[in-house]
Write a protein that holds these residues in place. Structure first.
Motif, PDB file in Angstrom:
ATOM      1  N   HIS A   1      47.270  17.816  38.783  1.00  0.00           N
ATOM      2  CA  HIS A   1      46.276  18.363  39.767  1.00  0.00           C
ATOM      3  C   HIS A   1      46.067  19.792  40.636  1.00  0.00           C
ATOM      4  N   PHE A   2      45.303  20.771  40.622  1.00  0.00           N
ATOM      5  CA  PHE A   2      44.473  21.353  40.929  1.00  0.00           C
ATOM      6  C   PHE A   2      43.759  21.722  42.030  1.00  0.00           C
ATOM      7  N   GLU A   3      43.640  22.334  43.163  1.00  0.00           N
ATOM      8  CA  GLU A   3      42.830  22.915  43.961  1.00  0.00           C
ATOM      9  C   GLU A   3      42.048  23.816  43.750  1.00  0.00           C
ATOM     10  N   LEU A   4      41.200  24.278  43.029  1.00  0.00           N
ATOM     11  CA  LEU A   4      40.629  25.633  43.253  1.00  0.00           C
ATOM     12  C   LEU A   4      39.906  25.772  43.807  1.00  0.00           C
ATOM     13  N   SER A   5      39.741  26.918  45.019  1.00  0.00           N
ATOM     14  CA  SER A   5      38.874  27.402  45.903  1.00  0.00           C
ATOM     15  C   SER A   5      38.578  29.025  45.575  1.00  0.00           C
ATOM     16  N   TYR A   6      37.323  29.282  44.880  1.00  0.00           N
ATOM     17  CA  TYR A   6      37.198  30.651  44.353  1.00  0.00           C
ATOM     18  C   TYR A   6      34.873  30.631  44.277  1.00  0.00           C
ATOM     19  N   GLN A   7      35.015  32.295  44.407  1.00  0.00           N
ATOM     20  CA  GLN A   7      33.942  33.046  45.005  1.00  0.00           C
ATOM     21  C   GLN A   7      32.936  32.976  43.424  1.00  0.00           C
ATOM     22  N   PRO A   8      31.975  31.717  43.837  1.00  0.00           N
ATOM     23  CA  PRO A   8      30.764  31.874  42.786  1.00  0.00           C
ATOM     24  C   PRO A   8      30.690  33.111  41.854  1.00  0.00           C
ATOM     25  N   ASP A   9      30.434  33.659  42.557  1.00  0.00           N
ATOM     26  CA  ASP A   9      29.759  35.464  42.331  1.00  0.00           C
ATOM     27  C   ASP A   9      30.611  36.632  41.338  1.00  0.00           C
ATOM     28  N   TRP A  10      32.074  35.567  41.755  1.00  0.00           N
ATOM     29  CA  TRP A  10      32.679  36.712  40.575  1.00  0.00           C
ATOM     30  C   TRP A  10      34.082  35.970  39.986  1.00  0.00           C
TER      31      TRP A  10
ATOM     32  N   PRO B   1      32.416  42.735  48.903  1.00  0.00           N
ATOM     33  CA  PRO B   1      34.361  43.911  49.352  1.00  0.00           C
ATOM     34  C   PRO B   1      35.220  43.011  48.998  1.00  0.00           C
ATOM     35  N   VAL B   2      35.780  41.784  49.600  1.00  0.00           N
ATOM     36  CA  VAL B   2      36.753  41.157  49.529  1.00  0.00           C
ATOM     37  C   VAL B   2      36.675  39.443  48.810  1.00  0.00           C
ATOM     38  N   VAL B   3      37.116  39.750  47.735  1.00  0.00           N
ATOM     39  CA  VAL B   3      36.873  38.000  46.805  1.00  0.00           C
ATOM     40  C   VAL B   3      38.422  37.610  47.332  1.00  0.00           C
ATOM     41  N   ARG B   4      38.163  35.882  47.757  1.00  0.00           N
ATOM     42  CA  ARG B   4      39.686  35.342  48.029  1.00  0.00           C
ATOM     43  C   ARG B   4      39.097  34.277  46.487  1.00  0.00           C
ATOM     44  N   THR B   5      41.087  33.643  46.174  1.00  0.00           N
ATOM     45  CA  THR B   5      40.664  33.262  45.411  1.00  0.00           C
ATOM     46  C   THR B   5      41.881  32.164  45.779  1.00  0.00           C
ATOM     47  N   ARG B   6      42.521  31.062  46.020  1.00  0.00           N
ATOM     48  CA  ARG B   6      42.964  30.026  45.906  1.00  0.00           C
ATOM     49  C   ARG B   6      43.118  29.054  45.026  1.00  0.00           C
ATOM     50  N   ILE B   7      44.645  28.921  44.715  1.00  0.00           N
ATOM     51  CA  ILE B   7      45.050  27.383  43.250  1.00  0.00           C
ATOM     52  C   ILE B   7      45.872  26.760  44.330  1.00  0.00           C
ATOM     53  N   ALA B   8      46.394  25.708  44.074  1.00  0.00           N
ATOM     54  CA  ALA B   8      47.189  25.108  44.763  1.00  0.00           C
ATOM     55  C   ALA B   8      47.138  23.756  44.260  1.00  0.00           C
ATOM     56  N   SER B   9      48.476  23.409  44.217  1.00  0.00           N
ATOM     57  CA  SER B   9      49.534  22.463  43.226  1.00  0.00           C
ATOM     58  C   SER B   9      50.053  21.805  44.067  1.00  0.00           C
ATOM     59  N   PRO B  10      50.128  20.483  44.209  1.00  0.00           N
ATOM     60  CA  PRO B  10      51.086  19.421  44.822  1.00  0.00           C
ATOM     61  C   PRO B  10      52.322  19.401  43.736  1.00  0.00           C
ATOM     62  N   GLU B  11      52.173  19.180  42.771  1.00  0.00           N
ATOM     63  CA  GLU B  11      53.084  18.488  41.299  1.00  0.00           C
ATOM     64  C   GLU B  11      53.001  19.884  41.113  1.00  0.00           C
ATOM     65  N   HIS B  12      52.865  20.700  41.067  1.00  0.00           N
ATOM     66  CA  HIS B  12      53.748  22.464  40.990  1.00  0.00           C
ATOM     67  C   HIS B  12      54.661  22.997  41.533  1.00  0.00           C
ATOM     68  N   GLY B  13      54.378  22.099  43.572  1.00  0.00           N
ATOM     69  CA  GLY B  13      54.786  23.181  44.448  1.00  0.00           C
ATOM     70  C   GLY B  13      54.231  24.444  44.484  1.00  0.00           C
ATOM     71  N   LEU B  14      52.753  24.778  44.620  1.00  0.00           N
ATOM     72  CA  LEU B  14      52.271  26.046  43.973  1.00  0.00           C
ATOM     73  C   LEU B  14      51.119  25.752  45.161  1.00  0.00           C
ATOM     74  N   ASP B  15      50.776  26.830  45.694  1.00  0.00           N
ATOM     75  CA  ASP B  15      49.993  27.025  46.870  1.00  0.00           C
ATOM     76  C   ASP B  15      49.770  28.342  47.073  1.00  0.00           C
ATOM     77  N   PHE B  16      48.860  29.272  47.054  1.00  0.00           N
ATOM     78  CA  PHE B  16      48.716  30.513  47.289  1.00  0.00           C
ATOM     79  C   PHE B  16      47.255  30.709  47.038  1.00  0.00           C
ATOM     80  N   GLU B  17      47.147  32.321  47.707  1.00  0.00           N
ATOM     81  CA  GLU B  17      45.803  32.753  47.369  1.00  0.00           C
ATOM     82  C   GLU B  17      45.647  34.482  46.906  1.00  0.00           C
TER      83      GLU B  17
END
Length: 144
Positions: A34-43, A75-91
């Motif tokens: 599983h992944f949690e994705l936070s994204y800018q819907p217009d980018w 002007p600033v776009v943020r995207t976050r991808i997190a997956s505890p199962e992969h040991g990942l959490d970055f923005e």
């Protein structure tokens, strides 16, 4: 297009200068991780994950945005991808005031299903089209 120029599609976008806030969703990747994705819907138009399985590269789309660009993303776009199962959490925080960046590639080291480290590449793309043109103002006349 020069620095500070307005992209051509901007004229057809909502007149507000406020970017829409990030949206968050859950996605399922390879091996039902599983992944949690936070994204800018217009980018963000697509987020994909690439890795090597049994010596062959494989790419999985985690998210494909079915929408279109309603507003300029700001002007600033943020995207976050997190997956505890992969040991990942970055923005990824992208400062792009002239809207010239179309793709960001992030190479990571994640944990695979066996607990081993594996290289995983995430690609975050911006290829959202502008909204469709409004229907013609022409209407059927009553002949009068």
């Amino acid at each position: 297009m020069g620095r500070g120029a307005t992209p051509p599609e901007a004229a057809s976008l909502a007149s507000t200068t406020d970017a829409r806030p990030n949206q968050t969703l859950r996605a399922t990747g390879p091996l039902d991780r599983h992944f949690e994705l936070s994204y800018q819907p217009d980018w963000v138009s697509r987020i994909s994950m690439s890795r090597t399985v049994d010596g062959a590269p494989t790419t999985t789309t985690l998210f494909a945005n079915p929408g279109y660009r309603e507003r300029m993303p700001g002007p600033v776009v943020r995207t976050r991808i997190a997956s505890p199962e992969h040991g990942l959490d970055f923005e990824v925080i992208l400062n792009d005031p002239d809207h010239v960046v179309k793709r960001v590639i992030v190479e990571t080291v994640a944990t695979d299903a066996a607990g081993e480290e594996e290289e995983v590449t995430f690609t975050i793309e911006d290829h959202l089209p502008p909204p469709p043109p409004p229907p013609d103002g022409d209407s059927i006349s009553d002949g009068g």
